[in-house]
Structures are given as C-alpha cells and as structure tokens.
Design a protein around this motif. Structure first.
Motif, PDB file in Angstrom:
ATOM      1  N   VAL A 189      99.926  34.461  25.407  1.00 15.06           N
ATOM      2  CA  VAL A 189      99.864  33.772  24.117  1.00 15.06           C
ATOM      3  C   VAL A 189      98.637  32.871  24.128  1.00 15.06           C
ATOM      4  CG1 VAL A 189     101.062  32.283  22.485  1.00 15.06           C
ATOM      5  CG2 VAL A 189     102.370  33.865  23.920  1.00 15.06           C
ATOM      6  N   LEU A 190      97.680  33.176  23.261  1.00 14.97           N
ATOM      7  CA  LEU A 190      96.399  32.480  23.221  1.00 14.97           C
ATOM      8  C   LEU A 190      96.260  31.737  21.898  1.00 14.97           C
ATOM      9  CD1 LEU A 190      94.258  35.449  24.563  1.00 14.97           C
ATOM     10  CD2 LEU A 190      95.016  33.474  25.882  1.00 14.97           C
ATOM     11  N   LYS A 191      96.087  30.426  21.986  1.00 14.13           N
ATOM     12  CA  LYS A 191      95.931  29.590  20.797  1.00 14.13           C
ATOM     13  C   LYS A 191      94.470  29.173  20.666  1.00 14.13           C
ATOM     14  CE  LYS A 191      97.669  25.351  18.639  1.00 14.13           C
ATOM     15  NZ  LYS A 191      97.967  26.024  17.371  1.00 14.13           N
ATOM     16  N   ARG A 192      93.923  29.305  19.476  1.00 14.40           N
ATOM     17  CA  ARG A 192      92.507  29.006  19.263  1.00 14.40           C
ATOM     18  C   ARG A 192      92.271  27.496  19.229  1.00 14.40           C
ATOM     19  NH1 ARG A 192      89.059  32.730  18.098  1.00 14.40           N
ATOM     20  NH2 ARG A 192      90.742  34.089  17.366  1.00 14.40           N
ATOM     21  N   ARG A 193      91.233  27.068  19.924  1.00 13.92           N
ATOM     22  CA  ARG A 193      90.849  25.655  19.909  1.00 13.92           C
ATOM     23  C   ARG A 193      90.085  25.369  18.616  1.00 13.92           C
ATOM     24  NH1 ARG A 193      91.225  23.975  25.453  1.00 13.92           N
ATOM     25  NH2 ARG A 193      91.144  25.770  26.888  1.00 13.92           N
ATOM     26  N   LEU A 194      90.465  24.296  17.923  1.00 13.29           N
ATOM     27  CA  LEU A 194      89.885  23.997  16.614  1.00 13.29           C
ATOM     28  C   LEU A 194      88.609  23.169  16.709  1.00 13.29           C
ATOM     29  CD1 LEU A 194      90.399  24.442  13.594  1.00 13.29           C
ATOM     30  CD2 LEU A 194      91.675  22.294  13.574  1.00 13.29           C
ATOM     31  N   GLY A 195      88.355  22.540  17.860  1.00 17.72           N
ATOM     32  CA  GLY A 195      87.234  21.615  17.971  1.00 17.72           C
ATOM     33  C   GLY A 195      85.897  22.235  17.604  1.00 17.72           C
ATOM     34  N   TYR A 196      85.632  23.434  18.099  1.00 18.21           N
ATOM     35  CA  TYR A 196      84.352  24.083  17.822  1.00 18.21           C
ATOM     36  C   TYR A 196      84.176  24.312  16.324  1.00 18.21           C
ATOM     37  CZ  TYR A 196      80.862  27.795  17.569  1.00 18.21           C
ATOM     38  OH  TYR A 196      79.776  28.555  17.240  1.00 18.21           O
ATOM     39  N   TYR A 197      85.194  24.815  15.660  1.00 21.08           N
ATOM     40  CA  TYR A 197      85.095  25.128  14.241  1.00 21.08           C
ATOM     41  C   TYR A 197      85.089  23.862  13.391  1.00 21.08           C
ATOM     42  CZ  TYR A 197      86.282  29.647  16.148  1.00 21.08           C
ATOM     43  OH  TYR A 197      86.276  30.793  16.899  1.00 21.08           O
ATOM     44  N   LEU A 198      85.711  22.804  13.892  1.00 22.82           N
ATOM     45  CA  LEU A 198      85.730  21.551  13.147  1.00 22.82           C
ATOM     46  C   LEU A 198      84.329  20.963  13.034  1.00 22.82           C
ATOM     47  CD1 LEU A 198      87.829  19.673  11.806  1.00 22.82           C
ATOM     48  CD2 LEU A 198      87.877  18.371  13.931  1.00 22.82           C
ATOM     49  N   PHE A 199      83.577  21.011  14.135  1.00 23.08           N
ATOM     50  CA  PHE A 199      82.253  20.390  14.160  1.00 23.08           C
ATOM     51  C   PHE A 199      81.126  21.338  13.762  1.00 23.08           C
ATOM     52  CE2 PHE A 199      84.697  17.679  17.083  1.00 23.08           C
ATOM     53  CZ  PHE A 199      84.450  16.437  16.501  1.00 23.08           C
ATOM     54  N   HIS A 200      81.385  22.641  13.743  1.00 26.26           N
ATOM     55  CA  HIS A 200      80.332  23.594  13.409  1.00 26.26           C
ATOM     56  C   HIS A 200      80.558  24.303  12.082  1.00 26.26           C
ATOM     57  CE1 HIS A 200      79.559  23.065  17.713  1.00 26.26           C
ATOM     58  NE2 HIS A 200      78.343  23.500  17.478  1.00 26.26           N
ATOM     59  N   THR A 201      81.743  24.170  11.497  1.00 28.11           N
ATOM     60  CA  THR A 201      82.018  24.836  10.230  1.00 28.11           C
ATOM     61  C   THR A 201      82.530  23.861   9.176  1.00 28.11           C
ATOM     62  OG1 THR A 201      82.500  26.935  11.343  1.00 28.11           O
ATOM     63  CG2 THR A 201      83.316  26.676   9.095  1.00 28.11           C
ATOM     64  N   SER A 238      75.984  29.284   1.488  1.00 25.89           N
ATOM     65  CA  SER A 238      76.103  30.735   1.685  1.00 25.89           C
ATOM     66  C   SER A 238      75.720  31.120   3.114  1.00 25.89           C
ATOM     67  CB  SER A 238      75.211  31.469   0.684  1.00 25.89           C
ATOM     68  OG  SER A 238      75.588  31.159  -0.642  1.00 25.89           O
ATOM     69  N   THR A 239      74.671  30.489   3.640  1.00 27.91           N
ATOM     70  CA  THR A 239      74.274  30.748   5.032  1.00 27.91           C
ATOM     71  C   THR A 239      75.348  30.285   6.003  1.00 27.91           C
ATOM     72  OG1 THR A 239      71.958  30.453   4.389  1.00 27.91           O
ATOM     73  CG2 THR A 239      72.472  30.337   6.735  1.00 27.91           C
ATOM     74  N   GLN A 240      75.951  29.144   5.717  1.00 32.21           N
ATOM     75  CA  GLN A 240      77.016  28.622   6.573  1.00 32.21           C
ATOM     76  C   GLN A 240      78.222  29.555   6.576  1.00 32.21           C
ATOM     77  OE1 GLN A 240      76.671  26.012   8.423  1.00 32.21           O
ATOM     78  NE2 GLN A 240      78.734  25.571   9.132  1.00 32.21           N
ATOM     79  N   HIS A 241      78.545  30.109   5.417  1.00 30.63           N
ATOM     80  CA  HIS A 241      79.671  31.040   5.314  1.00 30.63           C
ATOM     81  C   HIS A 241      79.398  32.310   6.112  1.00 30.63           C
ATOM     82  CE1 HIS A 241      82.828  33.069   2.486  1.00 30.63           C
ATOM     83  NE2 HIS A 241      83.223  33.010   3.738  1.00 30.63           N
ATOM     84  N   ALA A 242      78.187  32.838   5.988  1.00 30.96           N
ATOM     85  CA  ALA A 242      77.838  34.044   6.740  1.00 30.96           C
ATOM     86  C   ALA A 242      77.873  33.790   8.242  1.00 30.96           C
ATOM     87  CB  ALA A 242      76.458  34.530   6.314  1.00 30.96           C
ATOM     88  N   LYS A 243      77.471  32.607   8.665  1.00 33.64           N
ATOM     89  CA  LYS A 243      77.501  32.265  10.087  1.00 33.64           C
ATOM     90  C   LYS A 243      78.924  32.216  10.619  1.00 33.64           C
ATOM     91  CE  LYS A 243      76.216  28.536  13.279  1.00 33.64           C
ATOM     92  NZ  LYS A 243      75.644  27.165  13.375  1.00 33.64           N
TER      93      LYS A 243
END
Length: 371
Positions: A189-201, A238-243
C-alpha cells in the motif's frame, strides 16, 4: 514429473518473501521494481536420504533440481525477472532430515501495477506481487504462506514521492477455464507524499491566479498593461498545467489536480474578461472633453455715444470671463462611464479573491481525509 502427493492429497508448498527494496515506480508505464529473496519449501517423500546424514540439513548443489520435482511457480504480474549472478549465482538448496526441501533465490523483478489516478495527487495505490502455479491445479498442488514468517519487508525502504504505509499477504487463487490454479500475493500500500506537489504545483498556481488580479488596481485607461498581465498569467498557467501532467499517462477521466488547475484557469480567464467588460463600459472616450466657453455675444449696433459704448464693452468682457470659468452643470457621459468602470474594478477586487478562497477551502476539505 508429478507432484509428490501423499495419500492422494495435494502437495503443499510454503512460501516466504523477503523484500529488500522497492524503487523505479513509474506512473506512465504503471510498473515498479522490487528486489526480493524468494523461498519455497515442500516435502517430497520419494527422496532417499544419504545414510551418513547426521546434521539437521545439508546444502545441496543447485544442479540437483534438474533431477528433482520442484513447484512450477511463476510471477503472474512480472514484466521481466532478473536472476542475480554476482559474485556467484544467488540461490541455494537445502535438504532436511525429514525430506523437506528449501529453495531460496534472489531476484530483481519489474512488475506491473494497475493504478487509479482519479484523486491524484491525493491517491493511495496498491501494488501487488503475485505468484501462481503454471500447470498444476489445486487438486495437485496448493500454495500457502509460511506459518511462522511469511513476509519480511525492509523498514529502511524510502521512496521519493510515495510512502510505504502498509504491506500484507493474501490469497489470489483464480478459476480459469482449465481449472482452479493456486496463487499467493503480497500487497504493498503506497500513499503519495503531497509535499512535492504542494510546493511545485498548488502554491505556484495560486500565485499565478493572484497575480492576474493585479490588473484590478491598474487604471482602466492602461490597456496594454492590463491585457499583457492577463495573457501572460493565462499562458503561464497553461504551462504549469502541462508540467503537472508530464509524469502521468493520458487517462480519459478527470483527476483532482485537473479540476484544480481548470478552476484556476477559469479564474485567470475571467480576470481577462473582466477588463473586456471594463473597456466596453468605458467606451471610446477615455477622458472628459475640455470645456469650451460660449462665444461672446455680439455688441449692440445702436450708437449711444462713445462713453456708453466703452462701458458696455467692459461689462460684456467681464461676463464673458466669468462664464468661461464656470464648470459644467454635471458629469459628462465619459466621466460617468469611467466611474462605472472603476466600480466594476472595485467589486472585482473583493469578489474574485473571496470566491477563489471559498473554492480552495471546499477543495481541501473534500480531500482532507486523504492527506
């Protein structure tokens, strides 16, 4: 060679798995890699033990497996299996006094993992390691987990974007058209860490939306500044969404991050449309026209003498100057249009942030249980 069935009962094979590493989790191909020690234990009463065997077990040459029966197990969801050969082939064979055989091998597996990205990046994935019999049905052979230690997972396993929160063993025996084939599985059971997406998305996206609201404080006449700010914010978003989609497979359903990014795009687009409305209300006359004094009245044509004529000219000159300095009776249409445009900007300064904050609170409350 047939399984060593005793008294007509199916042969029981016990499994033990030691997981030493998990890595290379690829969402695009939905695969992951695992380094494991894989042990199988079974009893074959057809074996003849050497008479001089006094120890509890004896280490045998692995080549003996060619002349013995062994389980035809295979990894059901494996895309590739690598057998370790450095510095020597990493497997061994033990023979116990009670004719029990233990076969241990070290393998590196590339396994498929069916992932669901509906609530990505708040998702929790279950990746499996499945072992099934290739040709023997449950009438001839049954797989069971070792009753003492079925599974060992290294506690030091660290993944960059996922956390291993749980692991357990299960039975995955399945019925095919040719019969019932025994199967065992390990579930990670693998839970995704939110920290990366919080600061980069999430944080950069919110800042881009806030940046688009700066146009509400720019005067309506500054069309190049306001249009450039709105278009730049829209293109950056739009660039951020594509990334954010670069590391994911192209799925047909809407993900949580897609919903968030789409709402942010709508906010930036509406900020740009708000200036279109302001420009329409402002009209073509951006500034009130200069006040033109009325022309002076014509002097009387009657001749009443030189003195009276001079006095009348002075009176007319004073009246003309006074009328030239008087302001218009009320605001002009251009001034009223500019006032309406400024009121639209003032309302937008409150409406846009309040609505965006409300939608953000709603979003994070919905996914709070997955954090």
């Amino acid at each position: 060679m047939r399984p060593p069935k005793k008294d007509g009962q199916a042969t029981v094979v016990y499994f033990h798995v030691t997981v030493m590493g998990l890595d290379s989790i690829d969402e695009t191909s939905m695969t992951y890699a695992a380094d494991i020690f894989f042990a199988q234990t079974w009893k074959d009463n057809r074996l003849r033990l050497p008479e001089n065997m006094t120890s509890e077990y004896r280490l045998l040459e692995v080549d003996w497996l060619k002349n013995m029966w062994r389980p035809d197990s295979f990894f059901k969801n494996a895309k590739s299996v690598t057998f370790q050969t450095m510095t020597i082939p990493n497997h061994y064979l033990w023979l116990y006094k009670d004719k029990t055989i233990l076969y241990m091998v070290k393998l590196t597996l590339k396994l498929s993992c069916a992932m669901n990205f509906l609530i990505y990046p708040h998702d929790t994935q279950e990746c499996k390691l499945q072992m099934e019999s290739l040709s023997h049905t449950t009438d001839e052979m049954i797989f069971q987990w070792d009753p003492d230690v079925p599974l060992v997972v290294d506690e030091n396993i660290e993944l960059p974007q996922l956390a291993l929160v749980k692991n357990y063993t299960a039975d995955c025996t399945q019925v095919y058209s040719t019969g019932n084939f025994t199967c065992l599985e390990v579930v990670f059971v693998l839970k995704r860490r939110l920290g990366y997406y919080l600061f980069h998305t999430y944080v950069p996206t919110c800042l881009i939306v806030v940046m688009s609201w700066v146009s509400f404080w720019i005067k309506p006449e500054a069309a190049p500044a306001r249009v450039t700010l709105g278009v730049t914010s829209l293109l950056t978003l739009s660039t951020q969404h594509a990334k954010s989609q670069a590391s994911l497979p192209p799925v047909s359903y809407l993900k949580a991050v897609d919903a968030f990014m789409s709402v942010c795009t709508i906010f930036v687009f509406m900020a740009l449309m708000e200036y279109c409305l302001v420009n329409i209300v402002l009209g073509d006359n951006d500034a009130p026209p200069a006040f033109k004094p009325p022309p002076p009245p014509a002097p009387p044509t009657t001749s009443t003498g030189a003195g009276d004529s001079t006095k009348l000219d002075k009176i007319f000159d004073i009246a003309t100057k006074k009328s030239a300095t008087l302001p218009p009776a009320g605001p002009t249409p251009a001034q009223r249009a500019r006032l309406h445009a400024l009121n639209i900007d003032r309302v937008s300064r409150v409406f846009f942030p309040a609505l965006f904050a409300l939608l953000n609170v709603t979003y994070w409350i919905m996914f709070a249980e997955y954090i």
